[in-house]
Design a protein around this motif. Structure first.
Motif, short mmCIF file in Angstrom:
data_model
loop_
_atom_site.label_atom_id
_atom_site.label_comp_id
_atom_site.label_asym_id
_atom_site.label_seq_id
_atom_site.Cartn_x
_atom_site.Cartn_y
_atom_site.Cartn_z
N ARG A 227 91.93 55.19 69.60
CA ARG A 227 92.48 53.85 69.80
C ARG A 227 93.34 53.42 68.61
O ARG A 227 94.29 52.65 68.77
CB ARG A 227 91.34 52.86 70.02
CG ARG A 227 91.78 51.44 70.31
CD ARG A 227 90.59 50.58 70.69
NE ARG A 227 89.63 50.51 69.62
CZ ARG A 227 89.68 49.60 68.63
NH1 ARG A 227 90.68 48.74 68.59
NH2 ARG A 227 88.76 49.57 67.70
N LYS A 228 93.03 53.92 67.42
CA LYS A 228 93.73 53.48 66.21
C LYS A 228 94.74 54.50 65.70
O LYS A 228 95.49 54.19 64.78
CB LYS A 228 92.71 53.16 65.12
CG LYS A 228 91.80 52.01 65.50
CD LYS A 228 90.77 51.73 64.44
CE LYS A 228 89.87 50.55 64.86
NZ LYS A 228 88.81 50.27 63.87
N GLY A 229 94.75 55.69 66.29
CA GLY A 229 95.78 56.65 65.92
C GLY A 229 95.33 57.68 64.92
O GLY A 229 94.18 57.70 64.45
N SER A 230 96.26 58.55 64.59
CA SER A 230 95.95 59.76 63.83
C SER A 230 96.28 59.63 62.35
O SER A 230 97.25 59.01 61.96
CB SER A 230 96.73 60.94 64.42
OG SER A 230 96.64 62.08 63.59
N PHE A 231 95.45 60.27 61.52
CA PHE A 231 95.77 60.51 60.12
C PHE A 231 96.70 61.73 60.07
O PHE A 231 96.70 62.59 60.97
CB PHE A 231 94.51 60.80 59.31
CG PHE A 231 93.65 59.59 59.06
CD1 PHE A 231 93.57 59.04 57.80
CD2 PHE A 231 92.93 59.01 60.08
CE1 PHE A 231 92.79 57.92 57.56
CE2 PHE A 231 92.15 57.89 59.87
CZ PHE A 231 92.07 57.35 58.60
N ALA A 295 102.01 58.01 50.72
CA ALA A 295 100.55 58.00 50.84
C ALA A 295 100.13 57.19 52.06
O ALA A 295 99.26 57.60 52.83
CB ALA A 295 99.92 57.43 49.57
N ALA A 296 100.76 56.01 52.25
CA ALA A 296 100.38 55.16 53.38
C ALA A 296 100.67 55.84 54.71
O ALA A 296 99.90 55.69 55.68
CB ALA A 296 101.14 53.83 53.30
N ASN A 297 101.75 56.62 54.78
CA ASN A 297 102.11 57.27 56.04
C ASN A 297 101.20 58.44 56.40
O ASN A 297 101.32 59.00 57.50
CB ASN A 297 103.56 57.76 55.97
CG ASN A 297 104.56 56.63 56.16
OD1 ASN A 297 104.35 55.75 56.98
ND2 ASN A 297 105.63 56.64 55.38
N LEU A 298 100.29 58.81 55.50
CA LEU A 298 99.32 59.85 55.82
C LEU A 298 98.10 59.28 56.52
O LEU A 298 97.28 60.04 57.05
CB LEU A 298 98.89 60.57 54.54
CG LEU A 298 99.98 61.34 53.80
CD1 LEU A 298 99.43 61.95 52.52
CD2 LEU A 298 100.57 62.44 54.68
N LEU A 299 97.97 57.96 56.54
CA LEU A 299 96.79 57.33 57.14
C LEU A 299 97.08 56.96 58.59
O LEU A 299 98.20 57.14 59.10
CB LEU A 299 96.41 56.09 56.33
CG LEU A 299 96.11 56.35 54.84
CD1 LEU A 299 95.88 55.06 54.11
CD2 LEU A 299 94.92 57.28 54.69
N SER A 300 96.07 56.43 59.27
CA SER A 300 96.24 56.07 60.68
C SER A 300 97.14 54.84 60.79
O SER A 300 97.22 54.02 59.87
CB SER A 300 94.88 55.79 61.31
OG SER A 300 94.21 54.74 60.65
N PRO A 301 97.84 54.67 61.93
CA PRO A 301 98.83 53.59 62.07
C PRO A 301 98.27 52.20 61.81
O PRO A 301 98.97 51.34 61.25
CB PRO A 301 99.30 53.73 63.52
CG PRO A 301 99.08 55.16 63.86
CD PRO A 301 97.84 55.57 63.11
N ASN A 302 97.03 51.94 62.20
CA ASN A 302 96.47 50.60 61.99
C ASN A 302 96.33 50.28 60.51
O ASN A 302 96.43 49.12 60.11
CB ASN A 302 95.11 50.48 62.69
CG ASN A 302 94.06 51.40 62.09
OD1 ASN A 302 94.27 52.61 61.99
ND2 ASN A 302 92.93 50.85 61.70
N ILE A 303 96.13 51.31 59.68
CA ILE A 303 96.04 51.10 58.23
C ILE A 303 97.44 51.15 57.61
O ILE A 303 97.79 50.32 56.77
CB ILE A 303 95.13 52.16 57.58
CG1 ILE A 303 93.73 52.09 58.20
CG2 ILE A 303 95.06 51.97 56.07
CD1 ILE A 303 92.83 53.22 57.77
N GLY A 305 100.33 50.35 58.83
CA GLY A 305 101.11 49.13 59.05
C GLY A 305 100.78 48.04 58.07
O GLY A 305 101.66 47.27 57.65
N LYS A 306 99.51 47.95 57.67
CA LYS A 306 99.11 46.90 56.73
C LYS A 306 99.53 47.26 55.31
O LYS A 306 100.02 46.42 54.55
CB LYS A 306 97.59 46.70 56.79
CG LYS A 306 97.05 46.41 58.18
CD LYS A 306 97.69 45.21 58.82
CE LYS A 306 97.03 44.83 60.15
NZ LYS A 306 97.10 45.88 61.17
#
Length: 821
Positions: A227-231, A295-303, A305-306
């Motif tokens: 639901r929150k997307g992929s790392f 670094a941020a783009n390696l995390l899931s989209p919900n994180i 984006g913030k």
């Protein structure tokens, strides 16, 4: 021939070996010949018994399975697995026993190479030591009820209670061009790897095994929550893994090794618990130099984006811990630490330079509330930086609840007021002197990356500031201010303001200030107390005119623009003033003990209960002014008591009249006026703009050297003193309509003559005043006290009927002729 034999004998003699060495050599030679014979025999055997061997291999592999393994064809490839025998299996398909229900094939490979024990194969037993898989798809599927097609490897107990077989013990594993998918519908997790190459060796120990694996893959999905997307989505991962398995603890440990992820160099370590029903894991990732966005783009989209609300220009050091359970729904615990030194930070509110802080992201801010966006937090500790040259320090700042973000923290700064030019457009406010000290605690919602409905507590103090409010051309000097923010309200105290000759002391408050500031500035009301020992109104005439729009206001500013926010505040907010002035100056006007309630709105001024002492008397004024550009409309209700009429007319520049001047008048005036008119933004009365009515009374009045009256005197009373006329209780009513004043019938009793006056006086053209003048000398009746008798005597004798009109040049001329009935 004889010579050749002689040379051979010499060669044999040259290589002569000891007896034991010859036996060893013979043994090796025999072994080698045996292996050659064995391989040839195996080749013959496999080629002549291909179906039996394929059946044996299939049966051996199926022995540890609860599903089915299908092999389309088999060929020996001896040299590739030497000294073991290698078999190439074609069209390999592995399905679990419930394939018909879910339709998910566990393994589908174009080719699968296995290395088997040659001696065991000759005995008819298959012992697989190496597996190589090429051009394959591995799909490990778990349905919503928890059933997994990986259970194909779990053999039930045999009759008698003994455990069944297990999948063959491997020594080496190679994967090439393999798609590996783990789809867990029950826990909402999806892992999808496109493996270009994986090669590894496995060494078995008493307590488990050790593996050395090299991997080159593209991660299409590593979603701990679909639901929150992929790392690390669509990122390439390449590197080495040193893995060990402890059977006692059912624990897989990946030692810390360098790993390239998405072109960035990381150090990665992990632990996986495999025993029991849990599948717990802990992954540690570290990079000592990486850009924030990368670094941020390696995390899931919900994180991501913030985190991308912010950006850091220089590389930073980050550490990330991911801790969870593969069988549990939702995200695992995610904790990211960042060390920032001397960096540049971009935020929704602007850019901050020379930044240093320790940052933490966690999706488990409150332990008992789980791992989710609502329980996530971005935390900054020991923040230091500068914003447009203004130093900023914050001990801690938290952004909580990433579903409905809330910012909380503290803020402090000390700076020169001139530095505000980097934040506030100089077309709005221009600072040239002074210092500011700020200490605040705050909390605020974040809506569309912008602070909204903040709560602020703390103090802002300003000392010795010079400021120009450019839209109204107002200059202030030596300003001192203390702003005290409480939970809801703003209290303003200790303001000392100097502008030219004026000195103003102020304090005030705004209820629900910050909420209205961000939601509806038009509802802001500043309750303002103003005291001045001396106030020169001319220095504040900028308030009369409409605000001049600044360049920042004329063009729609971007979100978070401080100038535009302040522009809107100044333009829309209202000011409710309680004004107290000891000495009030405006052009010729001077008053003392001035008091007024003044309401300033975005389009005008309202004055209530304004009272002051002027010219020996008092004035009470209520009025409004509508600002409409350079010409402003006003409405005025005034009550005047016992004011020296000479000073009063002088103070108001004779109310625009060109004939009647202040030096023509003397006496104490009482009046009531209700007037509308226009005034310029420089404070000058607009001629011929007044409308309304005025009633007045004059005690001890005198008319001095007034030309129209003197002209009458020359014609009718050449022997009377028409230059100094004393009046007795003069009362009248005037209607003002633009440039014309209608004089209601008015009896004038004076020391020189009595007159009945009515008509129209014009500031331009159109004067038509009728004057009835009894020729009887009033001095003959000065001793009569009976009012009735005095009235009867007043018009005895000849009554002269005169008419005052203007000529073509605008001058008033007096002629004979009375009013026509």
């Amino acid at each position: 021939m004889k010579e050749k034999y002689t040379r051979f004998k010499k060669f044999v003699k040259a290589i002569a070996m000891p007896r034991w060495a010859r036996w060893v050599f013979r043994g090796v030679l025999v072994t080698f010949l045996f292996m050659i014979v064995s391989y040839v025999s195996l080749a013959w055997y496999i080629n002549t018994h291909k179906e039996e061997v394929l059946a044996s291999v299939t049966a051996e592999l199926n022995e540890g399975l609860t599903g089915t393994l299908e092999i389309g064809d088999m060929d020996p490839t001896f040299l590739s697995g030497f000294p073991r025998v290698s078999l190439r299996l074609e069209k390999v398909v592995l399905k679990d026993s419930l394939y018909a229900r879910h339709g998910k094939t566990l393994l589908k490979a174009e080719s699968l190479n296995i290395a088997v024990n040659a001696l065991a194969l000759m005995r008819g037993t298959i012992e697989i030591k190496k597996v190589s898989i090429e051009n394959a798809a591995i799909n490990m599927y778990t349905d919503s009820l928890g059933y997994s097609n990986a259970s194909v490897f779990k053999k039930g107990k045999k009759a008698g209670g003994e455990g069944g077989g297990s999948f063959p013990e491997l020594r080496k594993l190679d994967l090439e061009d393999v798609t590996f998918v783990i789809d867990n519908q029950k826990s909402g997790k999806l892992y999808n790897f496109a493996i270009d190459d994986l090669s590894g060796g496995i060494e078995y120990t008493d307590g488990g095994w050790d593996a050395d694996i090299r991997l080159n893959t593209v991660v299409h999905s590593m979603a701990f929550s679909t639901r929150k997307g992929s790392f690390i989505k669509n990122k390439r991962v390449e590197g080495k893994f040193d893995i060990s398995y402890e059977e006692t603890d059912s624990l897989i440990v990946i030692k810390k090794n360098p790993l390239e992820i998405g072109g960035e160099d990381f150090s990665v370590a992990a632990r996986f618990k495999t025993g029991g029903t849990a599948a717990k894991f802990a992954i540690n990732i570290e990079n000592k130099s990486i850009l924030w966005r990368n670094a941020a783009n390696l995390l899931s989209p919900n994180i991501t984006g913030k985190l991308l609300m912010f950006d850091l220009k220089k590389p930073i050091g980050v550490k990330c811990d991911i801790i969870g359970d593969f069988n549990e729904k939702g995200d695992p615990l995610i904790r990211v630490n960042a060390e920032v030194e001397d960096n540049t930070l971009d935020t929704p509110g602007g850019t901050l330079g020379n930044c240093s802080f320790f940052g933490v992201f966690s999706n488990n801010h409150v332990k008992e509330k789980g791992f989710n966006d609502a329980n996530s937090a971005i935390k900054l500790f020991g923040f230091k930086g500068d914003y447009s040259g203004i130093p900023i320090a914050m001990k801690k700042v938290f952004i909580l609840d990433l579903e409905k973000p809330l910012a909380v923290g503290d803020f402090s700064s000390n700076f020169k007021m001139e530095k505000l030019s980097g934040i506030i457009d100089t077309d709005l406010l221009k600072f040239s002197k002074g210092t500011a000290n700020v200490k605040l605690n705050f909390s605020a919602d974040i809506v569309d990356f912008k602070l909204s409905k903040p709560l602020v507590k703390g103090v802002v103090s300003i000392e010795g500031a010079n400021v120009s409010y450019v839209p109204r051309k107002l200059d202030f000097k030596d300003i001192s201010v203390a702003l005290n923010f409480t939970k809801d309200d703003l209290f303003i105290s200790r303001i000392i303001l100097k502008s030219g000759k004026s000195i103003v002391n102020m304090d005030g408050s705004i209820k629900n200030f910050l909420n209205l500031y961000y939601t509806d500035p038009a509802k802001i009301v500043l309750t303002w107390n103003i005291y001045s020992p001396q106030l020169h109104l001319g220095e504040f005439m900028g308030f009369l005119g409409s605000r001049q729009r600044t360049r920042a206001a004329a063009v729609k500013a971007s979100k978070g623009n401080v100038t535009e926010d302040l522009n809107l505040l100044f333009e829309k907010s209202n000011v409710d003033m309680k004004l107290r002035v000891d000495k009030l100056y405006y052009n010729r006007f001077f008053a003392t003990d001035a008091k007024a309630d003044v309401l300033l709105t975005d389009n005008g001024v309202v004055v209530k209960n304004a009272g002051l002492k002027h010219a020996g008397g008092s004035l009470i004024i209520n009025g409004t002014m509508l600002q409409q550009g350079k010409i402003n409309k006003y409405s005025l209700d005034a009550v005047i008591n016992d004011v020296d009429i000479n000073k009063f007319f002088y103070a108001f520049d004779n109310f625009g009249m060109e004939t009647l001047k202040s030096n023509n008048l003397k006496g104490l005036m009482t009046s009531k006026a209700s007037i509308t008119g226009s005034i310029t933004d420089s404070g000058m009365m607009v001629p011929k703009s007044m409308y309304g009515n005025v009633t007045f009374g004059l005690k001890k009045g005198m008319l001095l050297d007034f030309d129209p009256v003197k002209n009458v005197g020359k014609f009718a009373f050449p022997f009377r003193d028409m230059k100094n006329i004393e009046f007795y209780n003069l009362n009248g009513k005037l209607d003002v309509k633009g440039e014309k004043v209608t004089i209601h019938p008015m009896k004038i009793n004076s020391s020189v003559l009595n007159m009945d006056v009515e008509g129209v006086y014009s500031f331009g053209r159109g004067t038509e005043i009728y004057v009835d003048v009894p020729l009887r000398n009033p001095k003959k009746d000065k001793d009569i006290t009976d009012k009735k008798e005095l009235a009867e005597r007043r018009n005895r004798g000849i009554v002269l009927h005169l008419k005052a009109v203007d000529d073509g040049d605008g001058k008033v001329k007096v002629r004979l002729g009375g009013k026509k009935e």
